[in-house]
Design an enzyme around this catalytic site. Structure first.
Site, short mmCIF file in Angstrom:
data_model
loop_
_atom_site.label_atom_id
_atom_site.label_comp_id
_atom_site.label_asym_id
_atom_site.label_seq_id
_atom_site.Cartn_x
_atom_site.Cartn_y
_atom_site.Cartn_z
N ASP A 40 0.28 -32.71 98.16
CA ASP A 40 -0.24 -31.56 97.42
C ASP A 40 0.32 -30.24 97.96
OD1 ASP A 40 -1.72 -30.40 95.41
OD2 ASP A 40 -3.58 -30.31 96.56
N ASN A 88 -2.89 -34.97 85.78
CA ASN A 88 -1.84 -33.94 85.83
C ASN A 88 -1.25 -33.62 84.44
OD1 ASN A 88 -0.63 -34.96 89.12
ND2 ASN A 88 -1.95 -33.23 88.58
N TRP A 89 -1.59 -34.45 83.42
CA TRP A 89 -1.12 -34.15 82.05
C TRP A 89 -1.72 -32.86 81.54
CZ3 TRP A 89 3.06 -36.66 80.90
CH2 TRP A 89 3.27 -37.95 81.40
C1 IPE Z 1 -3.38 -34.64 93.36
O1 IPE Z 1 -3.06 -33.30 93.42
C2 IPE Z 1 -2.35 -35.39 92.57
C3 IPE Z 1 -1.04 -35.56 93.21
C4 IPE Z 1 -0.72 -35.17 94.41
C5 IPE Z 1 -0.05 -36.24 92.42
P1 IPE Z 1 -3.67 -32.26 92.36
O2 IPE Z 1 -3.07 -30.95 92.65
O3 IPE Z 1 -3.48 -32.78 90.97
O4 IPE Z 1 -5.21 -32.32 92.71
P2 IPE Z 1 -6.38 -31.29 92.36
O5 IPE Z 1 -6.22 -30.89 90.93
O6 IPE Z 1 -6.20 -30.12 93.28
O7 IPE Z 1 -7.62 -32.04 92.66
C1 IPE Z 2 1.47 -31.53 94.13
O1 IPE Z 2 1.60 -30.16 94.19
C2 IPE Z 2 2.42 -32.17 93.14
C3 IPE Z 2 1.77 -32.71 91.94
C4 IPE Z 2 0.48 -32.75 91.73
C5 IPE Z 2 2.65 -33.27 90.95
P1 IPE Z 2 0.86 -29.21 93.16
O2 IPE Z 2 1.76 -28.99 91.98
O3 IPE Z 2 -0.48 -29.73 92.84
O4 IPE Z 2 0.76 -27.87 93.98
P2 IPE Z 2 -0.50 -26.91 94.07
O5 IPE Z 2 -1.66 -27.73 94.51
O6 IPE Z 2 -0.69 -26.33 92.69
O7 IPE Z 2 -0.10 -25.88 95.07
MG MG Z 3 -2.32 -29.49 93.69
#
Ligand code: IPE
Ligand code: IPE
Ligand code: MG
Length: 263
Positions: A40, A88-89
């Protein structure tokens, strides 16, 4: 009444442990068999550099590369990486498109490393919704590495634990309905055999980068007794030293599994 007095709540095992600074000094049995990582903070890292969010994802691929290589060399049995969640969608289409392209490119560019390090690649998550070209490159890498005998690299792509658990329950219901399974035979092992992780060891260590204290629908069944290690570092900053730090910390944990301390 609950107490916050650290002297009364401290981990009794800690004092007895010798100070180990590097993984090379640890006996094999002190290491986790399976490490799972919630990668993350890509977006936050990029924004802090004044870059667009997607640059964080691009930089995150380098962290995947060095972490995978180091984990394989240490001799971990399995590394599972949360690459894309089913939630994530909800992100903008342009970011998702970029992620799909990156995934496809990763599958092609990392084949040399995967074969050189004898890594076996597996995927968990729903194929539906992923572009055909991304799936084709993923399948090619899975197939190419099928015979490898080193670390398993499990990529969680379009993965959601609740969806996985519901699918397992549905499968069990169908088996009962068709008469091939007795309801009384549904125990923990039977249930686990219907999950996408069937045959894999449960994660012993769950790492999350970027400081968030949540599991975000990742491996909810499988992490029942995983040790959790959270770093403030964002995923693009994650490196061999941080992986070692987590492993050394894991070795100092007193895992009781509901029983009593053995130390
Ligand atoms: C979790 O991270 C999913 C992945 C690392 C692929 P997110 O960024 O989606 O999680 P939330 O939304 O902060 O819980
Ligand atoms: C994790 O990084 C990657 C995915 C969830 C695909 P993020 O894109 O969630 O990054 P932050 O949490 O918004 O900084
Ligand atoms: Mg994130």
């Amino acid at each position: 009444m609950a107490t916050t007095d650290q002297s009364r709540c401290s981990n009794a095992g800690d004092a007895a442990q010798p100070a180990v600074a590097v993984v090379a000094d640890l006996p094999r049995e002190a290491l986790p068999r399976h490490v799972a990582i919630i990668m993350d903070g890509n977006g936050r890292w990029a924004q802090a550099q004044g870059l667009p969010r997607v640059e964080g994802h691009r930089q995150g691929v380098s962290s995947v590369r060095r972490t995978t290589e180091h984990a394989a060399r240490i001799g971990l049995e399995q590394l599972t990486l949360y690459c894309l969640s089913s939630e994530n969608w909800r992100r903008p289409a342009a970011e998702l498109e970029f992620l799909m392209c990156l995934l496809e490119k990763y599958m092609i560019e990392e084949r040399d490393l995967i074969m050189r390090e004898n890594i076996r690649v597996r995927m968990i998550g729903r194929r539906e919704g992923l572009p055909a070209s991304t799936l084709a490159e993923l399948d090619r890498t899975v197939e190419l590495s099928r015979g490898n005998t080193g670390m398993t690299l499990c990529l969680a792509i379009n993965y959601g634990a609740r969806d996985e658990i519901a699918a397992a329950a549905r499968q069990l219901a169908e088996d009962v309905g068709s008469g091939t399974l007795e309801p009384a035979a549904i125990d923990e092992a039977c249930f686990a055999s219907k999950l996408s992780t069937a045959g894999m060891p449960d994660p012993d260590l769950l790492i999350r980068t970027a400081g968030e204290m949540r599991v975000s629908n990742f491996l909810l069944w499988q992490i029942s007794y995983a040790e959790i290690w959270v770093t403030q570092a964002c995923w693009p900053e994650f490196d061999e030293a941080l992986l070692e730090e987590a492993l050394v910390d894991f070795a100092r944990r007193d895992r009781r599994f509901g029983g009593l301390s053995t130390t």
